[in-house]
Design a protein around this motif. Sequence first.
Motif, PDB file in Angstrom:
ATOM      1  N   SER A   1      -4.637   7.302  -0.943  1.00  0.00           N
ATOM      2  CA  SER A   1      -4.252   5.982  -0.470  1.00  0.00           C
ATOM      3  C   SER A   1      -5.460   5.095  -0.242  1.00  0.00           C
ATOM      4  N   LEU A   2      -6.615   5.701  -0.085  1.00  0.00           N
ATOM      5  CA  LEU A   2      -7.844   4.936   0.068  1.00  0.00           C
ATOM      6  C   LEU A   2      -8.859   5.456  -0.931  1.00  0.00           C
TER       7      LEU A   2
ATOM      8  N   SER B   1      -7.749  -4.494  -6.619  1.00  0.00           N
ATOM      9  CA  SER B   1      -6.626  -3.750  -6.050  1.00  0.00           C
ATOM     10  C   SER B   1      -6.182  -4.313  -4.710  1.00  0.00           C
ATOM     11  N   ARG B   2      -6.983  -5.244  -4.143  1.00  0.00           N
ATOM     12  CA  ARG B   2      -6.606  -5.756  -2.825  1.00  0.00           C
ATOM     13  C   ARG B   2      -5.720  -6.968  -2.952  1.00  0.00           C
TER      14      ARG B   2
ATOM     15  N   VAL C   1      -9.263  -4.320   5.941  1.00  0.00           N
ATOM     16  CA  VAL C   1      -9.393  -3.937   4.536  1.00  0.00           C
ATOM     17  C   VAL C   1     -10.489  -2.881   4.457  1.00  0.00           C
TER      18      VAL C   1
ATOM     19  N   ASN D   1     -11.730  -2.086  -0.039  1.00  0.00           N
ATOM     20  CA  ASN D   1     -10.930  -3.017  -0.829  1.00  0.00           C
ATOM     21  C   ASN D   1      -9.427  -2.684  -0.878  1.00  0.00           C
ATOM     22  N   ARG D   2      -8.940  -1.915   0.078  1.00  0.00           N
ATOM     23  CA  ARG D   2      -7.502  -1.677   0.208  1.00  0.00           C
ATOM     24  C   ARG D   2      -7.085  -2.100   1.603  1.00  0.00           C
ATOM     25  N   GLN D   3      -5.890  -2.685   1.682  1.00  0.00           N
ATOM     26  CA  GLN D   3      -5.428  -3.077   3.005  1.00  0.00           C
ATOM     27  C   GLN D   3      -4.964  -1.859   3.791  1.00  0.00           C
ATOM     28  N   TYR D   4      -5.474  -1.782   5.003  1.00  0.00           N
ATOM     29  CA  TYR D   4      -5.081  -0.683   5.891  1.00  0.00           C
ATOM     30  C   TYR D   4      -3.674  -0.925   6.409  1.00  0.00           C
TER      31      TYR D   4
ATOM     32  N   GLU E   1       0.850  -1.193   0.000  1.00  0.00           N
ATOM     33  CA  GLU E   1       0.000   0.000   0.000  1.00  0.00           C
ATOM     34  C   GLU E   1       0.884   1.241   0.000  1.00  0.00           C
TER      35      GLU E   1
ATOM     36  N   TYR F   1      -4.425   9.029   6.789  1.00  0.00           N
ATOM     37  CA  TYR F   1      -5.342   8.722   5.700  1.00  0.00           C
ATOM     38  C   TYR F   1      -6.259   9.902   5.417  1.00  0.00           C
TER      39      TYR F   1
END
Length: 622
Positions: free
Chosen positions: A182-183, A366-367, A377, A380-383, A28, A56
């Motif tokens: 980023s998110l 994207s994940r 998540v 659909n993005r890993q934190y 990420e 974020y």
Amino acid sequence: MGGKLVWLRVVWVSVLLWGSCWGKFVVEKNSLKVTSPDSLKGIYECAIGNFGVPQYGGTMVGIVAYPKANRKGCQGFDNFDISYKSKPGGFPTFLLVDRGDCYFTAKAWNAQNAGAAAVLVADNKAEPLITMDTPEEDDNKADYLQNITIPSALISKSFGDSLKKAIENGDMVSVNLDWRESLPHPDDRVEYEFWTNSNDECGPKCDSQIQFVKNFKGAAQILERKGYTQFTPHYITWYCPEAFLLSKQCKSQCINHGRYCAPDPEQDFSKGYDGKDVVVQNLRQVCLFKVANESGKPWLWWDYVTDFAIRCPMSDKKYTKECAEEVIKSLGIDLKKINQCMGDPDADEENAVLKAEQDAQIGKDSRGDVTILPTLVINNRQYRGKLDKAAVLKAICAGFQETTEPAVCLSEDIETNECRENNGGCWQDKAANITACKDTFRGRICECPVVEGVKFVGDGYTHCEASGSGRCEINNGGCWKKSHEGKTYSACVDEGCKCPLGFKGDGVDKCEDVDECKEKTACQCSGCKCKNTWGSYECSCGDDLLYIKEHDTCISKKPSTEVGWSFLWVIFFGLVIAGVGAYAIYKYRIRSYMDSEIRAIMAQYMPLDNQEAQNHIHHGEI
Ligand SMILES: *[C@@H]1O[C@H](CO)[C@@H](O)[C@H](O)[C@H]1NC(C)=O
Ligand SMILES: *[C@@H]1O[C@H](CO)[C@@H](O)[C@H](O)[C@H]1NC(C)=O
Ligand SMILES: *[C@@H]1O[C@H](CO)[C@@H](O)[C@H](O)[C@H]1NC(C)=O
């Protein structure tokens, strides 16, 4: 014992390898924009570390510093008498350190203690960016991990080298760290997943998971009940490689004939709970969520997981079916449905629920693959960053389309407090305690405020002024005002600030008395005596003359008295005429009254034309 551990390694490594052939781990990223020097201007990628608090949805501006000593940041900077605490009004420092010799987290912790606002770690070899993770080891220094609050980013070796060169040249390297993209934040609902585990005895990682669930529960439930979020919990399971299916190890760690496994909590098969106990509890938690979700109350999962951790810990030997069912009943959830969902763990068949969990583990779009436990998540993005209520809430809030964030996103818990220093660079009126700086989780914004119903307008940075009616009530509308010798003058008018009559100036900071006598703007009649006063002047004419200020002229006192007398005469004659008129009207009214009396008397003896007509109409109505 040693043999068992080797076996474990073989199984897990081979399973993980299998996984990595199919999916991918996604690093990420956020972006780093260099704004000076010119030779480096541009946007660079960096990888968000899995600790600290990434901002974020926000940005941070700072100046990069590269230490003269302790370049890897493995020791405390106070040992070298180096400090990066920013002075009031100064830019924050982003400390650049080299990779190597110690944990990433140790570098971040040392940088934070030295006063840096962020840490940039320069990679020591040319390679694609990696995710900086927390150490796996359970060491007793682990509590500093939770205390890291500065964001961290890994940058490539070549970019790191250019930064160092510029700093050594004496350039001021100014950068902007940006997490806004980023998110994804496409709409007004955030979808998020928490990949977790019911195992409560795996050291600091398990402790931090359950601590997070307990702390975050309140916020999660509010967001879910009001429909701001859609939350789904997930559980990782592994499968037993075929060659080991009949081994004692797979039997103790897996259910459904080796299809779903978890590592032994104590890493010892001969005592305590087995891996399969963990799988069964995980399955129960997935099913509980499914049943609660179907009944429209998905947030009950948070209650169940916290209650289960408190009431049924492994250490008390209560990590059992019976204890779990007690908790389920106390929450009023349908136990039968949950057991139906769980199926038979001993059956040699797929379990639909756990199969779906295994499939979900593999990354799509994207994940990336979920390989770190716990993993959050969001959209659909890993934190990336620490598992902490405020840090996670900030990330979830950044997942809402701007201006659709729920109120919880603007609460004190997660605001950035950037207004505290230098008023965030925004406009303020210190005397009236009015500021345009507003803290939000996205960082501060400079926006002219509304104070006591009065709207301020302006750019928010250098200028704000009250507008509309009532504006003069607050701080005199930002206009000049002064009292002197018992008189008060104000420059506040509806359209802005304007010095009152008798003053000149900008109306904001300054209005100066106009010396009418000196400037010859008044009292210039011959023989007049002029005396300036604050905000006005006095003028006196010669003998028997009266000064008329409106016309700036002197007139004789005598004619003005004659005018007075003739005026009285006019009034007197007017009254006489009115009296005569009134008498005439009176006479006329008396006469017409008598006429109608006579007509009435006569009507009793003979019908009159219009009287008859009236009677007809009357009858007609009855
Ligand atoms: C971390 O923070 C906690 C609470 O603020 C504090 O008690 C603890 O001493 C800190 N640990 C370190 C290593 O500074
Ligand atoms: C939970 O319920 C919602 C709406 O009823 C549904 O869209 C969602 O897919 C469900 N989640 C799971 C994991 O079943
Ligand atoms: C200024 O206003 C804020 C809130 O509006 C208040 O908390 C603060 O105490 C005030 N400061 C002064 C100096 O009046």
